[in-house]
Design a protein around this motif. Structure first.
Motif, short mmCIF file in Angstrom:
data_model
loop_
_atom_site.label_atom_id
_atom_site.label_comp_id
_atom_site.label_asym_id
_atom_site.label_seq_id
_atom_site.Cartn_x
_atom_site.Cartn_y
_atom_site.Cartn_z
N UNK A 14 32.55 34.42 34.91
CA UNK A 14 33.58 33.40 35.09
C UNK A 14 34.85 33.79 34.34
N UNK A 15 34.69 34.32 33.15
CA UNK A 15 35.83 34.75 32.35
C UNK A 15 36.59 35.88 33.05
N UNK A 16 35.84 36.85 33.56
CA UNK A 16 36.47 37.98 34.25
C UNK A 16 37.16 37.51 35.52
N UNK A 17 36.53 36.62 36.28
CA UNK A 17 37.14 36.10 37.50
C UNK A 17 38.41 35.32 37.18
N UNK A 41 19.11 32.23 28.68
CA UNK A 41 20.36 32.34 27.93
C UNK A 41 21.10 33.61 28.29
N UNK A 42 20.37 34.69 28.59
CA UNK A 42 21.02 35.93 29.00
C UNK A 42 21.77 35.73 30.31
N UNK A 43 21.15 35.03 31.25
CA UNK A 43 21.79 34.78 32.53
C UNK A 43 23.02 33.89 32.34
N UNK A 44 22.91 32.90 31.46
CA UNK A 44 24.04 32.01 31.23
C UNK A 44 25.19 32.79 30.59
N UNK A 45 24.86 33.66 29.66
CA UNK A 45 25.88 34.49 29.02
C UNK A 45 26.56 35.38 30.07
N UNK A 46 25.75 35.95 30.92
CA UNK A 46 26.30 36.80 31.99
C UNK A 46 27.16 35.96 32.93
N UNK A 47 26.72 34.76 33.31
CA UNK A 47 27.50 33.88 34.18
C UNK A 47 28.83 33.52 33.53
N UNK A 97 40.34 35.76 34.58
CA UNK A 97 41.37 36.73 34.16
C UNK A 97 41.95 37.45 35.37
N UNK A 98 41.11 37.80 36.33
CA UNK A 98 41.59 38.48 37.53
C UNK A 98 42.52 37.57 38.32
N UNK A 99 42.16 36.30 38.43
CA UNK A 99 43.03 35.34 39.13
C UNK A 99 44.36 35.18 38.43
N UNK A 100 44.31 35.13 37.10
CA UNK A 100 45.55 35.01 36.33
C UNK A 100 46.42 36.24 36.51
N UNK A 101 45.83 37.42 36.45
CA UNK A 101 46.59 38.66 36.65
C UNK A 101 47.20 38.73 38.04
N UNK A 102 46.44 38.27 39.03
CA UNK A 102 46.97 38.27 40.40
C UNK A 102 48.18 37.33 40.49
N UNK A 103 48.07 36.17 39.85
CA UNK A 103 49.19 35.23 39.84
C UNK A 103 50.42 35.80 39.15
N UNK A 104 50.20 36.49 38.03
CA UNK A 104 51.30 37.12 37.31
C UNK A 104 51.94 38.20 38.18
N UNK A 105 51.12 38.94 38.89
CA UNK A 105 51.65 39.98 39.79
C UNK A 105 52.50 39.39 40.90
N UNK A 106 52.01 38.30 41.49
CA UNK A 106 52.79 37.64 42.56
C UNK A 106 54.11 37.10 42.02
#
Length: 80
Positions: A13-16, A3-9, A18-27
């Motif tokens: 995924x959430x951080x990735x 469960x710890x690994x799943x929580x970390x995964x 968010x990063x993709x969304x921020x990159x899209x907003x920047x573009x």
């Protein structure tokens, strides 16, 4: 432990995502800024590079012609 690994995964995924969304907003912001700058500059009275080079070439030709005429006039005045 699994469960710890799943929580970390899930967190990764959430951080990735968010990063993709921020990159899209920047573009998107960059594209919008470029469009506004193009509009702003389009309303001004700028000349294109081709127009500038054409006028520059004509000025050089006119100066050369003026120099040739001055030399010819000087030669005629020297004779007379």
């Amino acid at each position: 432990m699994q469960t710890d690994n799943r929580l970390f995964d899930d967190f990764v995924k959430l951080v990735n995502g968010a990063a993709g969304t921020l990159a899209g907003v920047g573009r998107e912001a960059e594209a919008g800024a470029r469009a506004r700058a193009r509009e702003w500059m389009g309303g001004m009275d700028f000349v294109s590079r081709d127009e500038f080079e054409a006028v520059k070439a004509m000025a050089v030709a006119a100066r050369d012609e003026a120099d040739a005429l001055k030399a010819r006039l000087d030669a005629l005045e020297a004779k007379g």
